[in-house]
Design a protein around this motif. Sequence first.
Motif, PDB file in Angstrom:
ATOM      1  N   GLY A 159       0.841  -1.108  -0.060  1.00  0.00           N
ATOM      2  CA  GLY A 159       0.133  -0.185   0.049  1.00  0.00           C
ATOM      3  C   GLY A 159       0.812   1.203  -0.219  1.00  0.00           C
ATOM      4  N   PRO A 160       0.219   2.301  -0.227  1.00  0.00           N
ATOM      5  CA  PRO A 160       1.063   3.617  -0.158  1.00  0.00           C
ATOM      6  C   PRO A 160       1.680   4.050   0.990  1.00  0.00           C
ATOM      7  CG  PRO A 160      -1.368   4.220  -0.259  1.00  0.00           C
ATOM      8  CD  PRO A 160      -1.162   2.837  -0.289  1.00  0.00           C
ATOM      9  N   ASP A 161       2.943   4.460   1.089  1.00  0.00           N
ATOM     10  CA  ASP A 161       3.381   5.230   2.258  1.00  0.00           C
ATOM     11  C   ASP A 161       2.749   6.706   2.393  1.00  0.00           C
ATOM     12  OD1 ASP A 161       5.167   2.968   3.043  1.00  0.00           O
ATOM     13  OD2 ASP A 161       6.260   3.988   1.203  1.00  0.00           O
ATOM     14  N   GLY A 162       2.258   7.288   1.716  1.00  0.00           N
ATOM     15  CA  GLY A 162       1.590   8.498   1.705  1.00  0.00           C
ATOM     16  C   GLY A 162       0.683   9.132   0.529  1.00  0.00           C
ATOM     17  N   VAL A 163       0.045   9.791   0.674  1.00  0.00           N
ATOM     18  CA  VAL A 163      -1.203  10.378  -0.213  1.00  0.00           C
ATOM     19  C   VAL A 163      -1.042  12.006  -0.298  1.00  0.00           C
ATOM     20  CG1 VAL A 163      -3.589  10.541  -1.078  1.00  0.00           C
ATOM     21  CG2 VAL A 163      -2.572   8.435   0.003  1.00  0.00           C
ATOM     22  N   CYS A 164      -0.787  12.511  -1.595  1.00  0.00           N
ATOM     23  CA  CYS A 164      -0.654  13.906  -1.466  1.00  0.00           C
ATOM     24  C   CYS A 164      -1.103  14.630  -2.768  1.00  0.00           C
ATOM     25  CB  CYS A 164       1.059  14.242  -1.195  1.00  0.00           C
ATOM     26  SG  CYS A 164       1.818  14.028  -2.643  1.00  0.00           S
ATOM     27  N   PHE A 165      -1.585  15.784  -2.991  1.00  0.00           N
ATOM     28  CA  PHE A 165      -1.966  16.294  -3.790  1.00  0.00           C
ATOM     29  C   PHE A 165      -0.817  16.580  -4.945  1.00  0.00           C
ATOM     30  CE2 PHE A 165      -5.410  17.731  -1.011  1.00  0.00           C
ATOM     31  CZ  PHE A 165      -6.296  17.321  -1.803  1.00  0.00           C
ATOM     32  N   VAL A 166      -1.369  16.518  -6.118  1.00  0.00           N
ATOM     33  CA  VAL A 166      -0.218  16.763  -7.423  1.00  0.00           C
ATOM     34  C   VAL A 166      -1.112  17.957  -8.116  1.00  0.00           C
ATOM     35  CG1 VAL A 166      -1.532  15.111  -8.973  1.00  0.00           C
ATOM     36  CG2 VAL A 166       0.962  15.949  -9.071  1.00  0.00           C
ATOM     37  N   ASP A 167      -0.327  18.976  -8.580  1.00  0.00           N
ATOM     38  CA  ASP A 167      -1.055  20.125  -9.296  1.00  0.00           C
ATOM     39  C   ASP A 167      -0.935  19.769 -10.714  1.00  0.00           C
ATOM     40  OD1 ASP A 167       1.462  20.546 -10.492  1.00  0.00           O
ATOM     41  OD2 ASP A 167       1.917  22.146  -9.064  1.00  0.00           O
ATOM     42  N   GLY A 168      -1.562  20.619 -11.379  1.00  0.00           N
ATOM     43  CA  GLY A 168      -2.018  20.525 -12.934  1.00  0.00           C
ATOM     44  C   GLY A 168      -0.593  20.043 -13.684  1.00  0.00           C
ATOM     45  N   ASP A 169       0.794  20.572 -13.363  1.00  0.00           N
ATOM     46  CA  ASP A 169       1.875  20.227 -13.974  1.00  0.00           C
ATOM     47  C   ASP A 169       2.762  19.279 -13.599  1.00  0.00           C
ATOM     48  OD1 ASP A 169       1.681  22.571 -15.698  1.00  0.00           O
ATOM     49  OD2 ASP A 169       2.491  23.873 -13.709  1.00  0.00           O
ATOM     50  N   ARG A 171       3.287  18.152 -10.352  1.00  0.00           N
ATOM     51  CA  ARG A 171       4.490  18.668  -9.151  1.00  0.00           C
ATOM     52  C   ARG A 171       3.562  18.040  -7.934  1.00  0.00           C
ATOM     53  NH1 ARG A 171       5.471  23.461 -12.143  1.00  0.00           N
ATOM     54  NH2 ARG A 171       3.847  24.350 -10.928  1.00  0.00           N
ATOM     55  N   ARG A 172       4.282  17.171  -7.371  1.00  0.00           N
ATOM     56  CA  ARG A 172       3.614  16.755  -6.082  1.00  0.00           C
ATOM     57  C   ARG A 172       3.749  17.918  -5.147  1.00  0.00           C
ATOM     58  NH1 ARG A 172       6.810  11.172  -4.889  1.00  0.00           N
ATOM     59  NH2 ARG A 172       5.780   9.767  -6.539  1.00  0.00           N
ATOM     60  N   GLN A 173       2.544  18.124  -4.327  1.00  0.00           N
ATOM     61  CA  GLN A 173       2.459  18.701  -3.131  1.00  0.00           C
ATOM     62  C   GLN A 173       2.690  18.247  -1.971  1.00  0.00           C
ATOM     63  OE1 GLN A 173       2.243  22.273  -4.037  1.00  0.00           O
ATOM     64  NE2 GLN A 173       2.543  21.272  -5.901  1.00  0.00           N
ATOM     65  N   SER A 174       3.959  17.783  -1.702  1.00  0.00           N
ATOM     66  CA  SER A 174       4.435  17.033  -0.550  1.00  0.00           C
ATOM     67  C   SER A 174       3.820  17.383   0.882  1.00  0.00           C
ATOM     68  CB  SER A 174       5.769  16.536  -0.517  1.00  0.00           C
ATOM     69  OG  SER A 174       6.100  16.254  -1.792  1.00  0.00           O
ATOM     70  N   LEU A 175       3.761  18.639   1.180  1.00  0.00           N
ATOM     71  CA  LEU A 175       3.598  19.331   2.397  1.00  0.00           C
ATOM     72  C   LEU A 175       2.119  19.753   2.404  1.00  0.00           C
ATOM     73  CD1 LEU A 175       6.676  21.240   3.327  1.00  0.00           C
ATOM     74  CD2 LEU A 175       6.083  19.050   4.072  1.00  0.00           C
ATOM     75  N   CYS A 176       1.288  18.968   1.448  1.00  0.00           N
ATOM     76  CA  CYS A 176      -0.110  18.926   1.700  1.00  0.00           C
ATOM     77  C   CYS A 176      -0.500  17.546   1.578  1.00  0.00           C
ATOM     78  CB  CYS A 176      -0.624  19.826   0.541  1.00  0.00           C
ATOM     79  SG  CYS A 176      -2.543  20.284   0.673  1.00  0.00           S
ATOM     80  N   GLY A 177      -0.148  16.559   2.419  1.00  0.00           N
ATOM     81  CA  GLY A 177      -0.611  15.090   2.336  1.00  0.00           C
ATOM     82  C   GLY A 177      -0.486  14.590   3.547  1.00  0.00           C
ATOM     83  N   VAL A 178      -1.156  13.310   3.484  1.00  0.00           N
ATOM     84  CA  VAL A 178      -1.307  12.461   4.755  1.00  0.00           C
ATOM     85  C   VAL A 178      -0.167  11.174   4.457  1.00  0.00           C
ATOM     86  CG1 VAL A 178      -2.962  10.966   6.188  1.00  0.00           C
ATOM     87  CG2 VAL A 178      -3.575  13.051   5.022  1.00  0.00           C
ATOM     88  N   TRP A 179       0.535  10.981   5.534  1.00  0.00           N
ATOM     89  CA  TRP A 179       1.416   9.809   5.392  1.00  0.00           C
ATOM     90  C   TRP A 179       1.385   8.971   6.784  1.00  0.00           C
ATOM     91  CZ3 TRP A 179       4.513  10.696   1.221  1.00  0.00           C
ATOM     92  CH2 TRP A 179       4.298  11.822   0.699  1.00  0.00           C
ATOM     93  N   ARG A 180       2.190   7.573   6.587  1.00  0.00           N
ATOM     94  CA  ARG A 180       1.977   6.629   7.364  1.00  0.00           C
ATOM     95  C   ARG A 180       3.314   7.148   8.353  1.00  0.00           C
ATOM     96  NH1 ARG A 180      -1.386   2.508   6.358  1.00  0.00           N
ATOM     97  NH2 ARG A 180      -1.665   2.196   4.251  1.00  0.00           N
ATOM     98  N   LEU A 207      13.762  13.361   1.718  1.00  0.00           N
ATOM     99  CA  LEU A 207      13.216  12.405   2.896  1.00  0.00           C
ATOM    100  C   LEU A 207      12.175  11.535   2.345  1.00  0.00           C
ATOM    101  CD1 LEU A 207      12.200  11.951   6.108  1.00  0.00           C
ATOM    102  CD2 LEU A 207      10.335  13.855   5.549  1.00  0.00           C
ATOM    103  N   LEU A 208      11.453  12.025   1.369  1.00  0.00           N
ATOM    104  CA  LEU A 208      10.444  10.829   0.591  1.00  0.00           C
ATOM    105  C   LEU A 208      10.933  10.160  -0.153  1.00  0.00           C
ATOM    106  CD1 LEU A 208       7.547  13.588   0.398  1.00  0.00           C
ATOM    107  CD2 LEU A 208       8.254  12.204   2.237  1.00  0.00           C
ATOM    108  N   ALA A 209      12.282  10.247  -0.538  1.00  0.00           N
ATOM    109  CA  ALA A 209      12.824   9.417  -1.735  1.00  0.00           C
ATOM    110  C   ALA A 209      12.829   7.602  -1.166  1.00  0.00           C
ATOM    111  CB  ALA A 209      14.297   9.491  -1.754  1.00  0.00           C
ATOM    112  N   GLY A 210      12.303   7.162  -2.034  1.00  0.00           N
ATOM    113  CA  GLY A 210      11.828   5.692  -1.729  1.00  0.00           C
ATOM    114  C   GLY A 210      10.441   5.307  -1.349  1.00  0.00           C
ATOM    115  N   LEU A 211       9.720   6.018  -0.863  1.00  0.00           N
ATOM    116  CA  LEU A 211       8.552   5.942  -0.189  1.00  0.00           C
ATOM    117  C   LEU A 211       7.528   5.916  -1.633  1.00  0.00           C
ATOM    118  CD1 LEU A 211       8.091   8.498   2.676  1.00  0.00           C
ATOM    119  CD2 LEU A 211       9.136   5.946   2.589  1.00  0.00           C
ATOM    120  N   VAL A 212       6.294   4.994  -1.302  1.00  0.00           N
ATOM    121  CA  VAL A 212       5.401   4.813  -2.326  1.00  0.00           C
ATOM    122  C   VAL A 212       4.337   5.901  -1.891  1.00  0.00           C
ATOM    123  CG1 VAL A 212       3.466   3.239  -2.975  1.00  0.00           C
ATOM    124  CG2 VAL A 212       5.956   2.280  -2.283  1.00  0.00           C
ATOM    125  N   VAL A 213       4.495   6.775  -3.036  1.00  0.00           N
ATOM    126  CA  VAL A 213       3.546   7.731  -3.027  1.00  0.00           C
ATOM    127  C   VAL A 213       2.045   7.927  -4.018  1.00  0.00           C
ATOM    128  CG1 VAL A 213       3.243  10.450  -2.886  1.00  0.00           C
ATOM    129  CG2 VAL A 213       5.356   9.175  -2.248  1.00  0.00           C
TER     130      VAL A 213
END
Length: 243
Positions: A159-169, A171-180, A207-213
């Motif tokens: 399963g995912p290690d985290g869920v975050c929003f991604v913008d129209g281009d 780009r991950r919005q990593s500091l607008c997410g929920v994480w294990r 920090l997030l390198a290698g996590l399933v997002v």
Amino acid sequence: MITGARGWAGAFECRHRYRGRVGTYAAVVLAGGAARRMGGVDKPALPVGGRPMRDRVLAAVADATPRVLVGAAQGVPAGVRVVREDPPGGGPVAAAAAGLALLDPDTALVALLAGDLPLLTRAAIGDLLNHFDRESASTEPAGGRSASAPPASGGGERGPDGVCFVDGDGRRQSLCGVWRVAALRAALDRLTGERGGSLSGAPVRALLAGLVVREVGWSGEGPPPWFDCDTDEDVRRAEEWAR
């Protein structure tokens, strides 16, 4: 014409309340930083719609337990735990480490959020939590498994290690997410070792390198919940949207 924030947020929230399979979650709001492009002001304390940006973020996670603010303590709403990163001004990864250190060992999920997201809503947080709900339902083995359990290993799909929003281009919005929490703590331990014991200045991507997002697009009306305020012009735009 953009609909007022109160109108579109309320309507969207009614349609997207998370179902509660994930149980409780915590929230860590990162409210430090020097805001150099804004003259070094305490950016998260700047008002949008008559309310400090950081307070608007904290309101979006009002049902989180606990809520932790990493940054200045003055005027923080009651019930919010406050801590400073080490060293002060050490960046978002050092701040995340300080916030996570205040969570109980059995805390499963955490909303990790920038403190300058004045348009974030409970509906948007619920949308992220819903993806953990759906993941739990789709990967649950016979006998059941809650979304707070560790990701599947062995023959099961991870399963995912985290869920975050991604913008129209894209780009991950990593500091607008929920994480294990367990995944973030393991990543912090790894990164601390790689950097010789210091997280000061470490980038979030390291920090997030290698996590399933799992990336989530914004399907609501109005401005995106990850809209952050890096300039005075951004604050003016947020004011218009918040009316």
